[in-house]
Design an enzyme around this catalytic site. Structure first.
Site, PDB file in Angstrom:
ATOM      1  N   GLU A   6      38.984  50.048  38.705  1.00 19.96           N
ATOM      2  CA  GLU A   6      37.693  49.562  39.184  1.00 19.96           C
ATOM      3  C   GLU A   6      37.859  48.658  40.402  1.00 19.96           C
ATOM      4  O   GLU A   6      37.068  48.717  41.352  1.00 19.96           O
ATOM      5  CB  GLU A   6      36.980  48.791  38.066  1.00 19.96           C
TER       6      GLU A   6
ATOM      7  N   CYS B 239      37.654  46.990  30.901  1.00 20.58           N
ATOM      8  CA  CYS B 239      38.315  46.082  29.967  1.00 20.58           C
ATOM      9  C   CYS B 239      37.498  44.795  29.837  1.00 20.58           C
ATOM     10  O   CYS B 239      36.758  44.408  30.737  1.00 20.58           O
ATOM     11  CB  CYS B 239      39.742  45.771  30.427  1.00 20.58           C
TER      12      CYS B 239
ATOM     13  N   LYS C  26      34.324  41.034  36.277  1.00 22.21           N
ATOM     14  CA  LYS C  26      34.236  41.264  37.721  1.00 22.21           C
ATOM     15  C   LYS C  26      33.010  42.100  38.075  1.00 22.21           C
ATOM     16  O   LYS C  26      32.317  41.822  39.061  1.00 22.21           O
ATOM     17  CB  LYS C  26      35.516  41.937  38.223  1.00 22.21           C
TER      18      LYS C  26
ATOM     19  N   ARG D 208      30.060  39.943  37.930  1.00 20.23           N
ATOM     20  CA  ARG D 208      29.989  39.108  39.139  1.00 20.23           C
ATOM     21  C   ARG D 208      29.396  39.903  40.300  1.00 20.23           C
ATOM     22  O   ARG D 208      28.492  39.425  40.990  1.00 20.23           O
ATOM     23  CB  ARG D 208      31.385  38.609  39.499  1.00 20.23           C
TER      24      ARG D 208
ATOM     25  N   LYS E 255      42.611  30.197  40.845  1.00 22.51           N
ATOM     26  CA  LYS E 255      43.936  30.428  41.415  1.00 22.51           C
ATOM     27  C   LYS E 255      44.271  29.281  42.365  1.00 22.51           C
ATOM     28  O   LYS E 255      43.373  28.674  42.953  1.00 22.51           O
ATOM     29  CB  LYS E 255      43.972  31.767  42.154  1.00 22.51           C
TER      30      LYS E 255
END
Length: 394
Positions: A80, A127, A194, A197, A381
């Site tokens: 994806e 997932c 994701k 989002r 991160k």
């Protein structure tokens, strides 16, 4: 041509599967290997024309210790994400032309043709939260499920992000998760998170958002697999946030059409007695001279010698570093854009990737608010991973 002014799951899948079959055998799964395929199809409501613009295959992610400070390595190589990053390549190429984007002199930005929309397809449930089928008994919702044939609950290996439990494998519906895997834990969020989002802030990312007037959303999300559950997909992508307010003029939570067709088969779909393919595959609708098809291994371009492994020659065209260069090149050689960004990009060879992303003020403001309202536990991160510039890898 697509019938009924909307492409069906079958039509979208046919474009994706035919392109996959036409790609070279090198890099594809071998005997007893499986992978996930994802694709993005452009549809023009005016002409009813469909075309595939991006394709990705992959199942891997890198661990936290392997994150690259120079933007050369892909953190996330799930299908994806590869398809979405290949889509970014396509959009940059389109901005060089006058086909789906048109310059808006009033706003000094590019408008996308109002008749154009994009449709996403995957051969497997994303997932994370979309893999979890909520149980009827509230007390049992967080019960640990075993990966066996007798389990009635769809299981995700994606790891729970929560300070409330010591068990990262609890099958709690609606929770944020990082990618699954048995090795070192990754900082990459699950594909369910994701996609959720992108469903609010768009798929274009910060750099492209600087150049276009509106965010780009998927008009439909399509899945051709046996285990997909509409209730779980809707919850993962938009319903788990229904009770939370988000007010922004430019970015709005979407409710895309979600379609499932379990009758469409991908020859390399996951099987319990097969191993995941170690490779990622990426194809983008860009000119042949730009190398539209690439194979990734451990987040880098396949075939690179050990001597060049830490150089820009190892980076895929969809890596942060290469997409950053594509952005800077577009601005430099486009008179309208170079004039508009004359001050901000006065020294393009030394401007940091993070600084360019910060030019998208609306996008960054909205993303901060979205994290507070929807994604409070989204992983962070190290900021130094965004401090590289075009000279970092030369």
């Amino acid at each position: 041509m697509c019938d009924n002014k909307k492409p069906t799951v079958k039509e979208i899948a046919e474009l994706c599967l035919k392109k996959f079959e036409s790609l070279p055998k090198t890099g594809k799964p071998t005997a007893n290997q499986w992978t996930i395929l994802a694709g993005i199809v452009e549809f023009n409501r005016n002409t009813e024309a469909c075309q595939l613009v991006s394709l990705g295959c992959g199942t891997k992610c890198i661990g936290e210790s392997k994150l690259c400070p120079n933007g050369l390595i892909l953190n996330d190589s799930h299908a994806e994400v590869l398809a979405r990053r290949g889509f970014l390549r396509f959009l940059y190429q389109e901005l060089k032309q006058d086909r789906i984007f048109h310059w808006n002199s009033t706003l000094s930005t590019y408008d996308m043709d109002e008749h154009v929309e994009f449709h996403f397809l995957s051969t497997q449930t994303p997932c994370g939260d979309a893999c979890i089928l909520e149980e009827e008994q509230p007390a049992a919702r967080a019960k640990r499920q075993r990966l066996d044939e007798d389990s009635e609950m769809v299981y995700t290996g994606a790891k729970l992000i929560s300070d409330l439990s010591d068990d990262p494998m609890l099958q709690t519906p609606g929770a944020l998760r990082t990618k699954p895997g048995r090795g070192e834990r990754t900082l990459s969020m699950s594909c369910s998170d994701k996609i959720a989002r992108w469903n609010v802030i768009g798929v274009q990312g910060a750099l492209l958002d600087v150049l276009i007037s509106k965010p780009i959303y998927f008009s439909s999300l399509n899945f051709c697999c046996d285990d997909a559950q509409l209730e779980s997909l809707e919850r993962a992508i938009f319903k788990r946030f229904d009770c939370r307010t988000f007010k922004h003029t430019r970015f709005q939570p979407q409710r895309p059409q979600i379609n499932i067709d379990p009758g469409i088969r991908f020859e390399f779909s996951q099987r319990s007695d097969w191993q995941p393919s170690p490779n990622g595959l990426i194809w983008s609708q860009v000119p042949e001279e730009l190398r539209p098809y690439e194979i990734s291994v451990n987040g880098k371009r396949q075939g690179v010698t050990k001597k060049k492994m830490k150089t820009s020659q190892a980076a895929l065209a969809i890596s942060k570093y290469k997409l950053f260069l594509t952005f800077l090149e577009l601005v430099k050689f486009n008179p309208k854009l170079s004039e508009m960004f004359d001050q901000q990009l006065s020294d393009p060879e030394r401007i940091a990737y993070a600084s360019c992303k910060d030019l998208a003020r609306d996008y960054q403001f909205a993303w901060r608010e979205i994290k507070e309202k929807y994604f409070l536990q989204w992983t962070k991160k190290p900021h130094e991973l965004l401090d590289f510039n075009p000279m970092s890898n030369k």
